[in-house]
Design a protein around this motif. Structure first.
Motif, short mmCIF file in Angstrom:
data_model
loop_
_atom_site.label_atom_id
_atom_site.label_comp_id
_atom_site.label_asym_id
_atom_site.label_seq_id
_atom_site.Cartn_x
_atom_site.Cartn_y
_atom_site.Cartn_z
N TYR A 151 0.81 -1.38 0.00
CA TYR A 151 -0.07 0.04 0.03
C TYR A 151 0.99 1.25 -0.02
O TYR A 151 0.76 2.11 -0.91
CB TYR A 151 -1.06 0.05 1.18
N ARG A 152 1.93 1.32 0.93
CA ARG A 152 2.45 2.45 1.04
C ARG A 152 3.37 2.70 -0.17
O ARG A 152 3.48 3.82 -0.99
CB ARG A 152 3.47 2.45 2.23
N GLU A 153 4.06 1.74 -0.79
CA GLU A 153 4.87 1.74 -2.05
C GLU A 153 4.01 2.53 -3.01
O GLU A 153 4.47 3.42 -3.83
CB GLU A 153 5.44 0.50 -2.32
N HIS A 154 3.03 2.07 -3.35
CA HIS A 154 2.06 2.36 -4.39
C HIS A 154 1.26 3.71 -4.34
O HIS A 154 1.15 4.44 -5.05
CB HIS A 154 0.93 1.25 -4.70
N TRP A 155 0.87 3.96 -2.75
CA TRP A 155 0.28 5.22 -2.76
C TRP A 155 1.53 6.53 -2.85
O TRP A 155 1.27 7.38 -3.53
CB TRP A 155 0.09 5.31 -1.13
N LEU A 156 2.78 6.08 -2.50
CA LEU A 156 3.98 7.09 -2.75
C LEU A 156 4.06 7.36 -4.18
O LEU A 156 4.43 8.35 -4.69
CB LEU A 156 4.99 6.87 -1.94
N ALA A 157 3.85 6.19 -4.97
CA ALA A 157 4.13 6.13 -6.47
C ALA A 157 2.94 6.58 -7.01
O ALA A 157 2.92 6.78 -8.51
CB ALA A 157 4.46 4.88 -6.73
N GLY A 158 1.61 7.04 -6.23
CA GLY A 158 0.62 7.50 -6.95
C GLY A 158 -0.26 6.37 -7.96
O GLY A 158 -1.07 6.89 -8.49
N ASP A 159 0.37 5.36 -7.64
CA ASP A 159 -0.52 4.20 -8.41
C ASP A 159 -1.54 3.52 -7.47
O ASP A 159 -1.77 2.59 -6.63
CB ASP A 159 0.30 2.93 -8.41
N TRP A 160 -2.84 4.47 -7.57
CA TRP A 160 -3.89 4.30 -6.61
C TRP A 160 -4.78 2.95 -6.69
O TRP A 160 -4.91 2.19 -5.73
CB TRP A 160 -5.02 5.59 -6.64
N PRO A 161 -4.92 2.41 -7.98
CA PRO A 161 -5.61 1.01 -8.02
C PRO A 161 -4.86 -0.04 -7.34
O PRO A 161 -5.67 -0.87 -6.71
CB PRO A 161 -5.64 0.85 -9.52
N VAL A 162 -3.57 -0.04 -7.38
CA VAL A 162 -2.78 -1.26 -6.36
C VAL A 162 -3.04 -0.87 -5.17
O VAL A 162 -3.16 -1.86 -4.36
CB VAL A 162 -1.38 -1.27 -7.19
N ALA A 163 -2.70 0.38 -4.71
CA ALA A 163 -2.85 0.86 -3.28
C ALA A 163 -4.27 0.27 -2.74
O ALA A 163 -4.22 -0.37 -1.44
CB ALA A 163 -2.64 2.38 -3.07
#
Length: 117
Positions: free
Chosen positions: A41-53
């Protein structure tokens, strides 16, 4: 085990059809899986990849509820809502993340006494 603020053992056991051994096996798997979902979650939130987060938060929310980690499930539900809304507000995300981590720590402390050494 009993029902504690961070562990609803009776609900979790009901989810496992009353089988204590099954709960213990599922708990061991959850204790390994949950940190990976939180990290994802954290990695994808920081990357702006909301669907994966969002998917990571959804999985954490559902698994936590099954395991009786109701506070963790609620914290993950909020993370999922933020990801669904694609709310990039850093202070909001940080506060939600901290709440999730704290709920995780309280849950692991609550179940630690019931795990084999």
């Amino acid at each position: 085990m009993s029902t504690l603020p961070d562990l609803d053992y009776h609900a979790a056991l009901a989810n496992m059809a009353g089988m204590v051994e099954l709960y213990c096996e599922a708990l061991a798997a959850f204790l390994q899986e949950a940190p990976l979902l939180m990290q994802q979650y954290r990695e994808h939130w920081l990357a702006g990849d909301w669907p994966v987060a969002r998917r990571a938060a959804h999985s954490l929310k559902s698994s936590a509820a099954v395991m009786g980690a109701l506070a963790l499930s609620q914290a993950a539900r909020y993370l999922e809502q933020l990801a669904t809304a694609e709310d990039g507000s850093q202070p909001v995300l940080e506060a939600a993340w901290l709440a999730c981590m704290q709920a995780w720590q309280r849950f692991t402390q609550a179940v630690a006494v019931y795990l084999p050494a």
